[in-house]
Design an enzyme around this catalytic site. Structure first.
Site, mmCIF file in Angstrom:
data_model
loop_
_atom_site.group_PDB
_atom_site.id
_atom_site.type_symbol
_atom_site.label_atom_id
_atom_site.label_comp_id
_atom_site.label_asym_id
_atom_site.label_seq_id
_atom_site.Cartn_x
_atom_site.Cartn_y
_atom_site.Cartn_z
ATOM 1 N N GLY B 16 -111.434 -28.993 -27.371
ATOM 2 C CA GLY B 16 -110.360 -27.995 -27.536
ATOM 3 C C GLY B 16 -110.233 -28.175 -29.234
ATOM 4 C CB ALA B 18 -105.850 -30.704 -30.501
ATOM 5 C CG PHE B 118 -96.630 -14.665 -26.241
ATOM 6 C CD1 PHE B 118 -97.691 -13.465 -26.233
ATOM 7 C CD2 PHE B 118 -96.511 -15.708 -25.585
ATOM 8 C CE1 PHE B 118 -98.354 -13.487 -25.897
ATOM 9 C CE2 PHE B 118 -97.678 -15.516 -25.379
ATOM 10 C CZ PHE B 118 -98.870 -14.959 -24.747
ATOM 11 C CD GLN B 238 -94.441 -23.419 -20.251
ATOM 12 O OE1 GLN B 238 -95.452 -22.889 -20.547
ATOM 13 N NE2 GLN B 238 -93.342 -23.324 -21.136
ATOM 14 C CG HIS B 240 -97.787 -18.860 -17.462
ATOM 15 N ND1 HIS B 240 -97.698 -17.694 -16.733
ATOM 16 C CD2 HIS B 240 -97.467 -18.968 -18.046
ATOM 17 C CE1 HIS B 240 -97.519 -16.831 -17.736
ATOM 18 N NE2 HIS B 240 -97.957 -17.488 -18.965
ATOM 19 C CG LEU B 250 -102.247 -17.812 -17.317
ATOM 20 C CD1 LEU B 250 -100.564 -18.652 -16.887
ATOM 21 C CD2 LEU B 250 -102.139 -17.928 -18.958
ATOM 22 C CB THR B 252 -101.464 -13.601 -21.201
ATOM 23 O OG1 THR B 252 -100.513 -13.670 -21.801
ATOM 24 C CG2 THR B 252 -101.823 -12.032 -20.971
ATOM 25 C CD GLU B 253 -94.683 -15.810 -22.435
ATOM 26 O OE1 GLU B 253 -93.947 -16.862 -21.274
ATOM 27 O OE2 GLU B 253 -94.626 -16.150 -22.971
ATOM 28 N NE ARG B 284 -95.177 -18.953 -21.211
ATOM 29 C CZ ARG B 284 -96.714 -19.092 -21.565
ATOM 30 N NH1 ARG B 284 -96.887 -20.914 -21.920
ATOM 31 N NH2 ARG B 284 -97.065 -18.977 -22.361
ATOM 32 C CG HIS B 350 -99.039 -22.988 -18.263
ATOM 33 N ND1 HIS B 350 -100.195 -21.891 -18.537
ATOM 34 C CD2 HIS B 350 -98.314 -22.518 -19.558
ATOM 35 C CE1 HIS B 350 -100.320 -21.317 -19.444
ATOM 36 N NE2 HIS B 350 -99.844 -21.814 -19.665
ATOM 37 C CD GLU B 381 -101.441 -28.828 -22.080
ATOM 38 O OE1 GLU B 381 -102.591 -28.131 -22.221
ATOM 39 O OE2 GLU B 381 -101.631 -28.480 -21.175
ATOM 40 N NE ARG B 392 -97.358 -25.006 -23.520
ATOM 41 C CZ ARG B 392 -97.515 -23.781 -24.148
ATOM 42 N NH1 ARG B 392 -97.374 -22.276 -25.069
ATOM 43 N NH2 ARG B 392 -98.494 -22.850 -22.882
ATOM 44 C CB SER B 397 -99.208 -24.824 -26.279
ATOM 45 O OG SER B 397 -100.767 -25.180 -25.862
HETATM 46 C C1 LIG Z 1 -105.125 -20.378 -19.163
HETATM 47 C C2 LIG Z 1 -104.393 -21.017 -19.560
HETATM 48 C C3 LIG Z 1 -103.490 -19.788 -20.352
HETATM 49 C C4 LIG Z 1 -103.208 -19.715 -21.867
HETATM 50 N N1 LIG Z 1 -102.333 -19.247 -23.322
HETATM 51 C C5 LIG Z 1 -102.086 -20.048 -23.872
HETATM 52 C C6 LIG Z 1 -101.450 -18.938 -24.822
HETATM 53 O O1 LIG Z 1 -101.444 -17.822 -24.779
HETATM 54 N N2 LIG Z 1 -101.322 -19.255 -26.010
HETATM 55 C C7 LIG Z 1 -100.383 -20.504 -26.363
HETATM 56 O O2 LIG Z 1 -100.679 -21.043 -27.393
HETATM 57 N N3 LIG Z 1 -101.023 -21.443 -25.574
HETATM 58 C C8 LIG Z 1 -101.733 -21.109 -24.125
HETATM 59 N N4 LIG Z 1 -102.115 -21.931 -23.476
HETATM 60 C C9 LIG Z 1 -101.821 -23.742 -23.793
HETATM 61 C C10 LIG Z 1 -103.193 -24.328 -24.295
HETATM 62 O O3 LIG Z 1 -104.172 -23.667 -24.121
HETATM 63 C C11 LIG Z 1 -103.540 -25.491 -24.039
HETATM 64 O O4 LIG Z 1 -102.387 -26.182 -24.520
HETATM 65 C C12 LIG Z 1 -104.234 -25.598 -25.640
HETATM 66 O O5 LIG Z 1 -105.696 -25.096 -25.261
HETATM 67 C C13 LIG Z 1 -104.851 -27.564 -25.268
HETATM 68 O O6 LIG Z 1 -105.504 -27.489 -25.980
HETATM 69 P P1 LIG Z 1 -106.349 -28.988 -26.133
HETATM 70 O O7 LIG Z 1 -107.366 -29.257 -27.601
HETATM 71 O O8 LIG Z 1 -104.964 -29.990 -26.665
HETATM 72 O O9 LIG Z 1 -106.696 -29.519 -24.778
HETATM 73 P P2 LIG Z 1 -108.293 -28.762 -24.041
HETATM 74 O O10 LIG Z 1 -108.905 -27.632 -24.830
HETATM 75 O O11 LIG Z 1 -107.778 -28.733 -22.663
HETATM 76 O O12 LIG Z 1 -109.356 -29.406 -24.458
HETATM 77 C C14 LIG Z 1 -109.333 -31.153 -24.094
HETATM 78 C C15 LIG Z 1 -110.776 -31.885 -24.390
HETATM 79 O O13 LIG Z 1 -110.801 -32.944 -24.217
HETATM 80 C C16 LIG Z 1 -111.817 -33.608 -23.180
HETATM 81 N N5 LIG Z 1 -111.362 -34.742 -22.583
HETATM 82 C C17 LIG Z 1 -110.375 -35.394 -21.908
HETATM 83 N N6 LIG Z 1 -110.731 -35.877 -21.255
HETATM 84 C C18 LIG Z 1 -111.586 -36.546 -21.142
HETATM 85 C C19 LIG Z 1 -112.762 -37.673 -21.422
HETATM 86 N N7 LIG Z 1 -112.065 -38.680 -19.714
HETATM 87 N N8 LIG Z 1 -113.861 -37.906 -21.810
HETATM 88 C C20 LIG Z 1 -114.169 -37.348 -22.649
HETATM 89 N N9 LIG Z 1 -113.734 -36.107 -22.818
HETATM 90 C C21 LIG Z 1 -112.332 -35.705 -22.010
HETATM 91 C C22 LIG Z 1 -111.947 -32.055 -22.428
HETATM 92 O O14 LIG Z 1 -113.639 -32.207 -21.766
HETATM 93 C C23 LIG Z 1 -112.054 -30.943 -23.287
HETATM 94 O O15 LIG Z 1 -112.833 -31.420 -24.135
HETATM 95 C C24 LIG Z 1 -102.108 -21.740 -22.071
HETATM 96 C C25 LIG Z 1 -103.254 -22.496 -21.499
HETATM 97 C C26 LIG Z 1 -104.375 -22.315 -20.152
HETATM 98 C C27 LIG Z 1 -103.765 -23.062 -18.461
#
Ligand SMILES: Cc1cc2nc3c(=O)[nH]c(=O)nc-3n(C[C@H](O)[C@H](O)[C@H](O)COP(=O)(O)OP(=O)(O)OC[C@H]3O[C@@H](n4cnc5c(N)ncnc54)[C@H](O)[C@@H]3O)c2cc1C
Ligand code: SF4
Ligand code: FES
Lengths: 114, 577, 237
Positions: B16, B18, B118, B238, B240, B250, B252-253, B284, B350, B381, B392, B397
């Site tokens: 993702g 991060a 926002f 959280q 939403h 979702l 969006t906000e 939220r 959310h 996350e 949050r 995020s």
């Molecule tokens: C619908 C929606 C809208 C959002 N809108 C916003 C916004 O407008 N602004 C904002 O700031 N935030 C928003 N958020 C929150 C934000 O998108 C997330 O918190 C953020 O993208 C998380 O990113 P991440 O890189 O931590 O994890 P993710 O993008 O969830 O990535 C997780 C990764 O881990 C991998 N993974 C997990 N478990 C395993 C495993 N066991 N083995 C191998 N790989 C694994 C998955 O394949 C994936 O690649 C939103 C969230 C949602 C759900």
């Protein structure tokens, strides 16, 4: 493989098929022309051309030529920048033009034949 | 069994925002492998719609100090203020960097990054809403994720997609590597490494109605927890306010940022009562509670369990340009056009504020005293720095993922030379294989679906927006029963190839563990703060509870320790908007 | 409103004989449910071995593309009420099947790698963002929404015949960077896409447009690429 047809893919397929038909026609055409060596063979071939089967295939040939030409024209229009939004309408327009021109052609053919 | 061993200096779990951001940074210092159970750009970050926060001040006056204040206040004062300050000040260079990497942010007429309002983001310490969210229409996550993934490719990061992590090996307080399963053919891959960065995202799928993807099951948190690593602030989850009714998708906000308002069954704009100053743009947790309160008190639409989000008064052109995606969602899934009819919405699960505790550089904490696990990092996350505290703010995020992903990557770089290469022992691999085989061959009568469904609906009923001691205790009982039932699990797919049923079974085991941690954490916090609202303790209790919860798995049971909140600049105040 | 549907699914179970078979499942679904919901219902309550990809469940991740009633679509974006009572489901055409509805997308993703799918700009970055006027961005707005689901490329007859053809999705990606005012790798990228299996292979069949779940007018972009390539003198291939 089965895949649902759409206006675009059907037109594309017809474009290919007509293309192939025209290639064969061209070969046949050149073959015939190459036999026009003297007045006698000219007359023989022209007599053959009066055959109703040949007349009908000429009608088909006209359709094929028109279809192929207009399909090509359609693609050219897009390549020159006509909006693809009108992709379907242009296809229908081209098909109508083909039908129209073919009808006119067919009218004269038949008139001549009668 | 087919086992392949790989070596990389750094292994990142998750692709993702991060994970990709961390990889881009750490590949400057050594080899990097990113493991993901999905194809990288299918990670849930791609679903983020609204925006990413930074006080660029492109549209109106703004500064990182206000951003810090808003985040602190939004967190209901549970966020660690030094970390929040880092995030809000780092935000500006981080976003600029993202732009240079190619993120197609929406633009102002003069070509700068456009910004919009926002929830909870204000100017002058709460005076009025401010334009702080940088966005790319309502596909911000998608735009940023693609750019980051593309940069990873350019920089030579190695991706292992559709590899599911089964175990993160920690021995002698040092991370040794990761054991993963190649989903495509069921083979086991061992990744030995100097450092491991966990960026595995959230765990919204613990709840029945959620905006989260099927893949957000949180197993990596549970994998660490079972090895004695604590989980921080797990009671804060959280909801939403605006998920599509019946689906949880979702809205969006940003829709409220562009002027949308919430209305109840009597046609009232009810947020005026709950947050007189910033109304629909309140944080939220507040809006979600407000909506559910309206519904509980019979003011849902036609007495039903939803309220309306009204966008009808917004210029069609703005909807088209800035909210095209959600307009399409409404059309496809609800059959309504938001410019003509209001959208039925309810709160949807959310975002996980809690997670793997880390310091400000992503180092995973082993205890409340700040001691760390060598070579183990977390970001995004799944981590809890904690910048979000008890709640949050929107668009913080995505910011968290890139700021702390980047910092974790840098931190790894600075120690790679001095850490030793990890070694994964044969016995450890065998344990994992045995575990998989046990699930594959178990002959019981329970199915993954039946246990999971029950878990999700119990979590939704008893551990969502409103919580009570009674409900949580019941929930814990239920989880206990489900854990017993889990032992009787059987799966019908025995194959090695793309066995999703097997993987879902593995995930389910971890989901049960996480649910228990969440429920217990929620039970012991006898106050209401941010997203954690206890009906039996409706007040915030700073005297006793201004502290982070650390849940540990000990031999006996789950135990709790506490860590004080780091307060640097902003004093406690009542949270009113 | 609930109704019964028959899902007729093409199965491919790599370790069973026969390898390929058609299974029929009868399930009840309401008018808000999607094909993906149906598949999940089958997996949960009838046949746990049924295998398909899924993640976001609302058409943003691109995982669940498959052939439904003869046409590629996202299962999570196709409401059952818009289909016939008999729903015929197959994996995406012309890619190797791994299991049931899961295809090996490697070939598809590799095409993308060929078009240098990243912003290239070696000029020292300014202190703030690179400016990009809304009208400059306008040109790429549609192309950036692609979710890489693979529906387009696998619906393209040119791709069926030439597995090396870049295909609509990769060409769209090339467009996304070629027309980004911040990118500087025009020549390199044009070189990469105008080979024998590149740009000129597109015959404007429009199948890609018919299926794109993001409603991207892909052909429009490809045609623009063609004109651009000609203008820049990249007519080889
Ligand atoms: C619908 C929606 C809208 C959002 N809108 C916003 C916004 O407008 N602004 C904002 O700031 N935030 C928003 N958020 C929150 C934000 O998108 C997330 O918190 C953020 O993208 C998380 O990113 P991440 O890189 O931590 O994890 P993710 O993008 O969830 O990535 C997780 C990764 O881990 C991998 N993974 C997990 N478990 C395993 C495993 N066991 N083995 C191998 N790989 C694994 C998955 O394949 C994936 O690649 C939103 C969230 C949602 C759900
Ligand atoms: S262009 Fe459309 S159909 Fe093709 S991969 Fe992208 S989203 Fe899918
Ligand atoms: S599940 Fe993400 S597109 Fe269908």
């Amino acid at each position: 493989m089965r895949y649902r047809w759409s206006t675009g893919s059907l037109t594309w397929l017809i474009h290919r098929i007509t293309g192939v038909i025209l290639t064969f026609y061209l070969i046949a055409h050149i073959y015939v022309l190459s036999h026009l060596k003297d007045p006698q063979s000219y007359n023989e071939i022209m007599a053959l051309m009066k055959n109703p089967a040949v007349k009908i295939s000429e009608l088909i040939l006209l359709a094929v030529v028109l279809k192929h030409a207009f399909a090509g024209l359609r693609i050219t229009l897009f390549e020159l920048g006509v909006s693809t939004k009108y992709q379907k309408s242009i296809t229908y327009l081209m098909a109508s033009l083909v039908a129209l021109l073919w009808s006119i052609g067919a009218f004269y053919f038949i008139k001549e034949a009668l | 069994m087919d086992i392949t061993t790989h070596y990389f200096d750094t292994v990142v779990i998750g692709s993702g925002l991060a994970g990709c951001r961390a990889a881009i940074e750490s590949v400057n210092y050594g080899t990097v492998a990113v493991l993901s159970k999905l194809y990288p750009t299918r990670s849930h970050s791609t679903a983020a719609q609204g925006g990413i926060g930074a006080a660029l001040g492109n549209e109106e006056e703004d500064n990182p100090e206000w951003h810090t204040y808003d985040t602190v206040k939004g967190s209901d004062f549970l966020g660690d203020q030094d970390a929040i300050e880092i995030m809000c000040y780092d935000a500006i260079p981080t976003i600029i960097e993202l732009e240079h990497m190619g993120v197609p942010f929406s633009r102002t007429p003069e070509g700068k990054i456009a910004q919009r309002r926002f929830g909870g983001h204000t100017r002058d310490f709460g005076a009025a809403p401010v334009r702080r969210a940088c966005y790319s229409a309502d596909r911000t996550g998608h735009a940023v994720l693609f750019a980051l993934y593309e940069q990873c490719q350019l920089k030579g990061v190695k991706f292992f997609q559709e590899f599911q992590v089964l175990d993160i090996v920690i021995e002698n307080n040092k991370v040794q590597g990761v054991i993963a399963l190649n989903i495509k053919n069921g083979s086991i891959h061992v990744f030995e490494a100097k450092a491991v960065i966990v960026a595995s995202g959230g765990y919204g799928k613990l709840f029945k109605v959620t905006s989260n993807a099927y893949a957000t099951t949180g197993e990596c948190l549970s994998i660490l927890f079972r090895q004695g690593i604590p989980l921080e602030d797990m009671e804060f989850f959280q909801f939403h306010p605006t998920g599509l009714y019946g689906l949880g998708i979702l809205i969006t906000e940003g829709a409220r940022g562009e002027g949308g308002v919430l209305i109840n069954g009597k046609g009232e704009r009810f947020m005026e009562r709950y947050a007189p100053t910033i109304k629909d743009l309140a944080p939220r947790d507040m809006v979600s509670r407000a909506i559910l309160t309206e519904i509980r008190e019979g003011r849902g639409i036609n007495g039903k369990e939803y309220v309306y989000l009204d966008l009808r008064h917004i210029d069609k052109k703005i909807l088209q340009e800035r909210l095209p995606e959600i307009t399409t969602f409404c059309k496809i899934y609800m059959g309504i056009d938001p410019s003509e009819s209001p959208i039925p919405v309810v709160p949807t699960a959310h975002y996980a504020m809690g997670g793997i505790p880390t310091d400000n550089d992503g180092r995973v904490l082993r205890d409340v005293d700040g001691s760390v696990v060598e070579g183990l990092y977390a970001a995004g996350e799944c981590a809890c720095v904690s910048v979000h505290g008890a709640n949050r703010l929107g668009c913080n995020s995505l910011l968290d993922t890139v700021v702390f992903g980047r910092r974790a990557g840098k931190a790894v770089g600075s120690v790679l030379k001095s850490i030793e290469r990890g070694k994964v022992k044969k016995e450890r691999i065998k344990i994992n294989i045995d575990c998989i085989e046990m699930i594959r061959n178990n002959k019981g009568k329970e199915t993954v679906a039946s246990i999971r469904k029950k878990l999700q609906s119990s979590m939704m009923d008893k551990c969502s927006v409103f919580r009570t001691e009674e409900g949580l205790k019941e929930l814990l009982e239920e989880i206990k029963i489900l854990k017993e039932r889990y032992k009787e699990l059987t799966i019908s797919d025995k194959s090695q190839i793309f066995n999703t049923e097997l993987l879902e079974a593995v995930e389910l085991g971890h989901m049960l563990t996480l649910s228990e941690v969440i429920a217990l954490s929620a039970l012991q916090r006898t106050e209401s703060r941010g997203a954690h609202y206890r009906e039996d303790y409706p007040e915030r209790d700073d005297e006793n509870w201004l502290k982070h919860t650390f849940a540990f798995l000990t031999e006996k049971d789950i135990e709790f320790k506490y860590k004080p909140v780091r307060i640097t600049r902003f004093k406690l105040e009542e949270r009113k908007y | 409103m609930e109704r019964f549907y028959t899902f007729k699914i093409k199965r491919f179970l790599p370790d069973k004989t026969p390898l390929i078979r058609w299974d029929e499942f009868r399930i009840k679904l309401n008018s808000m449910e999607r094909v993906l919901d149906g598949l999940i219902k089958i997996k949960e309550s009838i046949d746990g071995t049924l295998t398909f990809r899924k993640s976001c469940a609302h058409g943003v991740c691109g995982s669940c593309a498959m052939k439904i009633n003869g046409k590629n679509r996202l299962a999570c974006q196709t409401l059952v009420k818009d289909l016939t009572e008999l729903v015929e489901i197959e994996p995406l055409p012309s890619l190797p099947v791994i299991k049931d509805l899961v295809v090996d997308m490697t070939l598809f993703f590799e095409k993308n790698d060929r078009v240098l799918p990243y912003l290239i700009n070696d000029e020292p970055p300014p202190e703030r963002e690179r400016l990009q006027l809304p009208k400059e961005q306008e040109r790429i707005l549609e192309s950036i929404t692609c979710v890489m689901c693979g529906s387009c490329t696998t619906s393209c007859p040119i791709f069926w015949a030439d597995k090396n053809y870049l295909g609509p999705s990769a060409l769209l990606k090339a467009y996304r960077f070629l027309f980004d005012s911040r990118d500087r790798a025009t020549e390199q990228r044009l070189e990469a896409i105008t080979g024998e299996h590149g740009l000129w292979r597109c015959h404007s069949v429009f199948n890609c447009i018919e299926v794109c779940p993001k409603e991207i007018d892909i052909t429009k972009h490809i045609l623009k690429l063609k004109r651009f390539a000609v203008k820049k003198g990249f007519t080889g291939g």
